[in-house]
Design an enzyme around this catalytic site. Sequence first.
Site, mmCIF file in Angstrom:
data_model
loop_
_atom_site.group_PDB
_atom_site.id
_atom_site.type_symbol
_atom_site.label_atom_id
_atom_site.label_comp_id
_atom_site.label_asym_id
_atom_site.label_seq_id
_atom_site.Cartn_x
_atom_site.Cartn_y
_atom_site.Cartn_z
ATOM 1 N N SER A 80 -11.239 -16.513 -6.048
ATOM 2 C CA SER A 80 -12.459 -16.777 -5.273
ATOM 3 C C SER A 80 -13.686 -16.930 -6.154
ATOM 4 O O SER A 80 -14.792 -17.132 -5.650
ATOM 5 C CB SER A 80 -12.690 -15.645 -4.275
ATOM 6 O OG SER A 80 -13.044 -14.452 -4.946
ATOM 7 N N THR A 223 -15.799 -14.308 -3.741
ATOM 8 C CA THR A 223 -17.140 -14.129 -4.328
ATOM 9 C C THR A 223 -17.306 -12.740 -4.916
ATOM 10 O O THR A 223 -16.734 -11.780 -4.427
ATOM 11 C CB THR A 223 -18.251 -14.320 -3.273
ATOM 12 O OG1 THR A 223 -18.108 -15.565 -2.649
ATOM 13 C CG2 THR A 223 -19.642 -14.172 -3.843
ATOM 14 N N THR A 241 -19.420 -17.458 -7.247
ATOM 15 C CA THR A 241 -18.287 -17.772 -6.368
ATOM 16 C C THR A 241 -17.738 -19.167 -6.623
ATOM 17 O O THR A 241 -18.443 -20.037 -7.157
ATOM 18 C CB THR A 241 -18.753 -17.714 -4.897
ATOM 19 O OG1 THR A 241 -17.630 -17.826 -4.027
ATOM 20 C CG2 THR A 241 -19.725 -18.830 -4.563
ATOM 21 N N ARG A 251 -20.267 -29.254 -0.854
ATOM 22 C CA ARG A 251 -20.695 -28.152 0.025
ATOM 23 C C ARG A 251 -21.254 -27.003 -0.814
ATOM 24 O O ARG A 251 -20.646 -26.577 -1.790
ATOM 25 C CB ARG A 251 -19.512 -27.658 0.853
ATOM 26 C CG ARG A 251 -19.804 -26.449 1.759
ATOM 27 C CD ARG A 251 -19.412 -25.141 1.121
ATOM 28 N NE ARG A 251 -19.517 -24.002 2.045
ATOM 29 C CZ ARG A 251 -19.418 -22.737 1.673
ATOM 30 N NH1 ARG A 251 -19.208 -22.430 0.408
ATOM 31 N NH2 ARG A 251 -19.522 -21.773 2.538
ATOM 32 N N THR A 274 -21.129 -11.390 0.550
ATOM 33 C CA THR A 274 -19.894 -12.155 0.382
ATOM 34 C C THR A 274 -19.379 -12.479 1.775
ATOM 35 O O THR A 274 -19.668 -11.756 2.720
ATOM 36 C CB THR A 274 -18.825 -11.364 -0.389
ATOM 37 O OG1 THR A 274 -18.524 -10.152 0.329
ATOM 38 C CG2 THR A 274 -19.267 -10.999 -1.792
ATOM 39 N N GLY A 275 -18.596 -13.538 1.874
ATOM 40 C CA GLY A 275 -18.084 -13.926 3.187
ATOM 41 C C GLY A 275 -18.656 -15.267 3.586
ATOM 42 O O GLY A 275 -19.241 -15.969 2.756
HETATM 43 N N1 ASP Z 1 -20.143 -16.669 0.453
HETATM 44 C C1 ASP Z 1 -19.301 -17.593 -0.208
HETATM 45 C C2 ASP Z 1 -19.570 -18.969 0.295
HETATM 46 O O1 ASP Z 1 -19.749 -19.157 1.479
HETATM 47 C C3 ASP Z 1 -17.846 -17.367 -0.047
HETATM 48 C C4 ASP Z 1 -17.419 -15.959 0.039
HETATM 49 O O2 ASP Z 1 -18.138 -15.047 -0.251
HETATM 50 O O3 ASP Z 1 -16.303 -15.704 0.391
HETATM 51 O O4 ASP Z 1 -19.545 -19.874 -0.495
#
Ligand code: ASP
Length: 379
Positions: A80, A223, A241, A251, A274-275
């Site tokens: 990730s 991330t 990330t 993106r 994160t997320g």
């Molecule tokens: N926040 C990150 C993103 O949307 C991905 C992640 O943290 O899982 O790019």
Amino acid sequence: MGDEDTAHPMRRRDWILSSAALPASAAALQTAAPKNIVIASANGLQSCAKAMEIIEGGGDTLDAIVAGVNIVEEDPNDTSVGYGGLPNELGVVELDASVMHGPTNRAGAVSALRNIKCPSKVAKLVLEQTDHVMLTGQGALDWAKLMGFKEEDLLTERSRLAWVAWKQSLRDREGNNNWTDGLDAPSKPAQKAEARLKELFPQFDDETIAWAMHMARFPTTGTINCLALNAKGEMSGTTTTSGLAWKIPGRVGDSPIIGAGLYVDQEVGAAGSTGRGEENIRVAGAHTIVENMRHGMSPKDACLDCLKRIVRNFKGDMEKLNRFDINFYALRKDGVYAGAALWSGRQRRDGGFTSPKFAVNDGGASRLEDCVPLLERRK
Ligand code: ASP
């Protein structure tokens, strides 16, 4: 009065900075003594330890956390972040990263950066060497090369396996795809997707093939976010990330966006996330959390309030909310910290249930602590 202002041009500004701009709660925060502490997302145990070692040795907080997250960026097994990250839909790994340095109130970021292993290092150089905050895409790559970074292919065989698994899983409305079941495709109707992958990637065991199939169905988020405070009250943060797996090229998620994936104001505190980045961008998460703390909320309540804003953006639609995860991390200038998650956990591939955690190091070994969940996910 006009004359007085001309004679002492700083006088009015000094007054504003020293009293009116600080709400009572933020002024109260100034009394608590800071301490050395580093927190990070759950994949940051080693990063926290590395950062603490540098902070205890007298190093700057930003140098410390960037060195910490570099470990994860260089790790091919963390799919990730950085090298070995899951790629975009074309199979190209595209990285996002941001840094903020409290003592100088400065920020740096890169987005959609290809072919450079450690985007947090590039973001730090943007902060240190330029008059800009964010460089993106080809421009970021060209500039990184100018700064001496080496271009490398970031797609590992493991990530390529997951990408092929995803490609093979795509079907039209009739259930057809370009890999099998067609007029000219080799006729192997009985052959399961796992077996087809095994044929292409004989070097991987069944567990890795199963992981790739899972990634194809449930594109991960990952991330690393890392925040630090030292005993002098200096703070810094970074988020880095490879973003959402199988994303549309170009993106950009929340991680490189100052105020969303990261925010630091060492008069108050720092926050990161994160997320699912799209939801974080819509609530300017990290900035919202720091402002919540400025107005007196604890780090925990500041994070939970931000998560509630996400729920409100979906008008409480649990079916939609259930389709993603998002975590926030907050560290206040007095060393009080918290991690919070939208959901109490998620089902693992083996049928078990994982509760969200985050990493902490306040001296000695790093440890994982529980994130406070906003919503209960049924097990
Ligand atoms: N926040 C990150 C993103 O949307 C991905 C992640 O943290 O899982 O790019």
